[in-house]
Write an enzyme that holds these catalytic residues in place. Sequence first.
Site, PDB file in Angstrom:
ATOM      1  N   HIS A 172      -3.244   5.685   6.582  1.00  0.00           N
ATOM      2  CA  HIS A 172      -2.146   6.357   5.871  1.00  0.00           C
ATOM      3  C   HIS A 172      -1.494   7.389   6.788  1.00  0.00           C
ATOM      4  O   HIS A 172      -0.696   8.207   6.336  1.00  0.00           O
ATOM      5  CB  HIS A 172      -2.670   7.099   4.639  1.00  0.00           C
ATOM      6  CG  HIS A 172      -3.145   6.211   3.525  1.00  0.00           C
ATOM      7  ND1 HIS A 172      -2.546   5.036   3.194  1.00  0.00           N
ATOM      8  CD2 HIS A 172      -4.165   6.365   2.640  1.00  0.00           C
ATOM      9  CE1 HIS A 172      -3.171   4.491   2.161  1.00  0.00           C
ATOM     10  NE2 HIS A 172      -4.161   5.278   1.815  1.00  0.00           N
ATOM     11  N   LYS A 231      -6.434  -0.329   8.512  1.00  0.00           N
ATOM     12  CA  LYS A 231      -5.667   0.405   7.500  1.00  0.00           C
ATOM     13  C   LYS A 231      -5.539   1.863   7.919  1.00  0.00           C
ATOM     14  O   LYS A 231      -6.489   2.451   8.437  1.00  0.00           O
ATOM     15  CB  LYS A 231      -6.411   0.309   6.167  1.00  0.00           C
ATOM     16  CG  LYS A 231      -6.009   1.352   5.138  1.00  0.00           C
ATOM     17  CD  LYS A 231      -6.856   1.219   3.880  1.00  0.00           C
ATOM     18  CE  LYS A 231      -6.696   2.452   2.991  1.00  0.00           C
ATOM     19  NZ  LYS A 231      -7.501   2.368   1.775  1.00  0.00           N
ATOM     20  N   THR A 246      -1.013  -0.046  -0.376  1.00  0.00           N
ATOM     21  CA  THR A 246      -1.860  -0.437   0.763  1.00  0.00           C
ATOM     22  C   THR A 246      -2.764  -1.611   0.428  1.00  0.00           C
ATOM     23  O   THR A 246      -2.807  -2.599   1.157  1.00  0.00           O
ATOM     24  CB  THR A 246      -2.794   0.732   1.159  1.00  0.00           C
ATOM     25  OG1 THR A 246      -2.127   1.947   0.971  1.00  0.00           O
ATOM     26  CG2 THR A 246      -3.280   0.575   2.572  1.00  0.00           C
ATOM     27  N   TRP A 269      -2.701  -3.754  -1.865  1.00  0.00           N
ATOM     28  CA  TRP A 269      -1.936  -4.963  -2.168  1.00  0.00           C
ATOM     29  C   TRP A 269      -1.515  -5.668  -0.872  1.00  0.00           C
ATOM     30  O   TRP A 269      -1.762  -6.868  -0.695  1.00  0.00           O
ATOM     31  CB  TRP A 269      -0.717  -4.566  -3.008  1.00  0.00           C
ATOM     32  CG  TRP A 269       0.038  -5.694  -3.617  1.00  0.00           C
ATOM     33  CD1 TRP A 269      -0.324  -7.023  -3.655  1.00  0.00           C
ATOM     34  CD2 TRP A 269       1.293  -5.601  -4.300  1.00  0.00           C
ATOM     35  NE1 TRP A 269       0.633  -7.748  -4.309  1.00  0.00           N
ATOM     36  CE2 TRP A 269       1.624  -6.907  -4.711  1.00  0.00           C
ATOM     37  CE3 TRP A 269       2.152  -4.548  -4.601  1.00  0.00           C
ATOM     38  CZ2 TRP A 269       2.805  -7.177  -5.416  1.00  0.00           C
ATOM     39  CZ3 TRP A 269       3.323  -4.808  -5.306  1.00  0.00           C
ATOM     40  CH2 TRP A 269       3.640  -6.115  -5.710  1.00  0.00           C
ATOM     41  N   SER A 296       1.149   7.900  -9.101  1.00  0.00           N
ATOM     42  CA  SER A 296      -0.010   7.106  -8.689  1.00  0.00           C
ATOM     43  C   SER A 296      -1.030   7.983  -7.964  1.00  0.00           C
ATOM     44  O   SER A 296      -2.232   7.900  -8.224  1.00  0.00           O
ATOM     45  CB  SER A 296       0.463   5.951  -7.798  1.00  0.00           C
ATOM     46  OG  SER A 296      -0.616   5.130  -7.460  1.00  0.00           O
ATOM     47  N   PHE A 305      -1.228  -8.457  -9.642  1.00  0.00           N
ATOM     48  CA  PHE A 305      -1.866  -7.229 -10.128  1.00  0.00           C
ATOM     49  C   PHE A 305      -3.145  -7.560 -10.894  1.00  0.00           C
ATOM     50  O   PHE A 305      -4.209  -6.999 -10.624  1.00  0.00           O
ATOM     51  CB  PHE A 305      -0.887  -6.450 -11.016  1.00  0.00           C
ATOM     52  CG  PHE A 305      -1.485  -5.216 -11.607  1.00  0.00           C
ATOM     53  CD1 PHE A 305      -1.610  -4.055 -10.855  1.00  0.00           C
ATOM     54  CD2 PHE A 305      -1.963  -5.212 -12.914  1.00  0.00           C
ATOM     55  CE1 PHE A 305      -2.186  -2.915 -11.394  1.00  0.00           C
ATOM     56  CE2 PHE A 305      -2.541  -4.074 -13.462  1.00  0.00           C
ATOM     57  CZ  PHE A 305      -2.648  -2.928 -12.703  1.00  0.00           C
ATOM     58  N   LYS A 352      -1.994   0.645 -13.017  1.00  0.00           N
ATOM     59  CA  LYS A 352      -0.887   0.161 -13.843  1.00  0.00           C
ATOM     60  C   LYS A 352       0.028  -0.794 -13.061  1.00  0.00           C
ATOM     61  O   LYS A 352       0.521  -1.763 -13.593  1.00  0.00           O
ATOM     62  CB  LYS A 352      -0.075   1.361 -14.339  1.00  0.00           C
ATOM     63  CG  LYS A 352       0.527   1.178 -15.699  1.00  0.00           C
ATOM     64  CD  LYS A 352       0.878   2.525 -16.304  1.00  0.00           C
ATOM     65  CE  LYS A 352       1.533   2.381 -17.645  1.00  0.00           C
ATOM     66  NZ  LYS A 352       1.964   3.697 -18.166  1.00  0.00           N
TER      67      LYS A 352
HETATM   68  P1  A3P Z   1      -0.624   2.632  -9.768  1.00  0.00           P
HETATM   69  O1  A3P Z   1      -1.439   3.875  -9.673  1.00  0.00           O
HETATM   70  O2  A3P Z   1       0.823   2.909 -10.027  1.00  0.00           O
HETATM   71  O3  A3P Z   1      -1.170   1.623 -10.712  1.00  0.00           O
HETATM   72  P2  A3P Z   1      -2.978   2.200  -2.614  1.00  0.00           P
HETATM   73  O4  A3P Z   1      -3.694   0.901  -2.481  1.00  0.00           O
HETATM   74  O5  A3P Z   1      -2.019   2.454  -1.502  1.00  0.00           O
HETATM   75  O6  A3P Z   1      -3.884   3.357  -2.860  1.00  0.00           O
HETATM   76  O7  A3P Z   1      -2.033   2.058  -3.896  1.00  0.00           O
HETATM   77  C1  A3P Z   1      -2.561   1.962  -5.194  1.00  0.00           C
HETATM   78  C2  A3P Z   1      -1.451   1.564  -6.127  1.00  0.00           C
HETATM   79  O8  A3P Z   1      -1.083   0.189  -5.866  1.00  0.00           O
HETATM   80  C3  A3P Z   1      -1.854   1.645  -7.594  1.00  0.00           C
HETATM   81  O9  A3P Z   1      -0.650   1.953  -8.309  1.00  0.00           O
HETATM   82  C4  A3P Z   1      -2.295   0.203  -7.863  1.00  0.00           C
HETATM   83  O10 A3P Z   1      -2.326  -0.165  -9.206  1.00  0.00           O
HETATM   84  C5  A3P Z   1      -1.206  -0.546  -7.097  1.00  0.00           C
HETATM   85  N1  A3P Z   1      -1.575  -1.948  -6.807  1.00  0.00           N
HETATM   86  C6  A3P Z   1      -2.714  -2.408  -6.255  1.00  0.00           C
HETATM   87  N2  A3P Z   1      -2.691  -3.743  -6.203  1.00  0.00           N
HETATM   88  C7  A3P Z   1      -1.517  -4.141  -6.760  1.00  0.00           C
HETATM   89  C8  A3P Z   1      -0.909  -5.418  -7.016  1.00  0.00           C
HETATM   90  N3  A3P Z   1      -1.505  -6.551  -6.699  1.00  0.00           N
HETATM   91  N4  A3P Z   1       0.310  -5.429  -7.600  1.00  0.00           N
HETATM   92  C9  A3P Z   1       0.930  -4.274  -7.930  1.00  0.00           C
HETATM   93  N5  A3P Z   1       0.417  -3.038  -7.712  1.00  0.00           N
HETATM   94  C10 A3P Z   1      -0.800  -2.982  -7.139  1.00  0.00           C
END
Ligand code: A3P
Length: 252
Positions: A67, A65, A10, A12, A97, A188, A215
């Site tokens: 979910h 946003k 999300t 991202w 995650s 990331f 990660k």
């Molecule tokens: P991980 O826990 O596998 O690291 P959300 O925003 O939907 O809650 O998702 C969070 C997940 O998206 C986390 O995964 C986070 O690290 C990953 N994330 C956030 N920004 C990112 C980016 N720019 N590139 C890759 N993964 C990203």
Amino acid sequence: MIKAETTKGTTWIQEIVDMVIHGGDPAMCQRAPIHLRHPFIELRCPNIPSGLELAEAMPPPRILKTHLPVQLLPPSFWEKDCKIIYVARNAKDNLVSYYHFQQMNRALPHPGTWAQYFEKFLAGEVPWGPWHDHVKDWWEAREHQRILYLFYEDMKKDPAHEIQKVMTFLEKDLGEDAKEKIIGHTSFQAMKENPMTNYCALPWFDHSVSPFIRKGTVGDWKTHFTVEQNERFDEDYRTKMVGTSLNFCNEL
Ligand code: A3P
């Protein structure tokens, strides 16, 4: 009105959408932390404005946003023909995650041990409901609604290609230079270091337990699943995903 949907990925996609809407200008995306830029419509926490209040106070075009499973989306989103971007992530990495996220997010129930959370996931007893139904139902909805359905793994593999899809969907073709800037700004590492995207200011997130931007890889499940868990997961997955044309990639 524009909306970012997801089952992990999300933040991202939110930052990518924000960059696209603002012509690829990173300075514009520094205007506020991401939770204030894009109201989280189902969020209600004590002592801060709810997602709904923030959304109501915001002029269009708004990036919202959620979910929510497709059935719980307020009907006005369909009536107003909002553009929706959904990001789906493979079930195994999604589970991992979420496990770390629920440990660091004091506003959600504690996940318990890894083994306990694994069972909860299979039983669908996780926030926002069972992953399998979530991804399948939104996948079906895209056949008759304005939904751009993206995959986290494709975004990792070829960000330029997926960002181009977002630009086309939002009717904002910004060109190659802007695309490069968007790729850099939403990488990331850049998002992990950026206080406007890494949720460092939210008091109920305890980053000492696990950072929110943790990660960001495909295949982290291999460092968590036992062989037995993997077999059980695959068997359960086959039953729940029978009949869908959805295909996920579990490793790159
Ligand atoms: P991980 O826990 O596998 O690291 P959300 O925003 O939907 O809650 O998702 C969070 C997940 O998206 C986390 O995964 C986070 O690290 C990953 N994330 C956030 N920004 C990112 C980016 N720019 N590139 C890759 N993964 C990203």
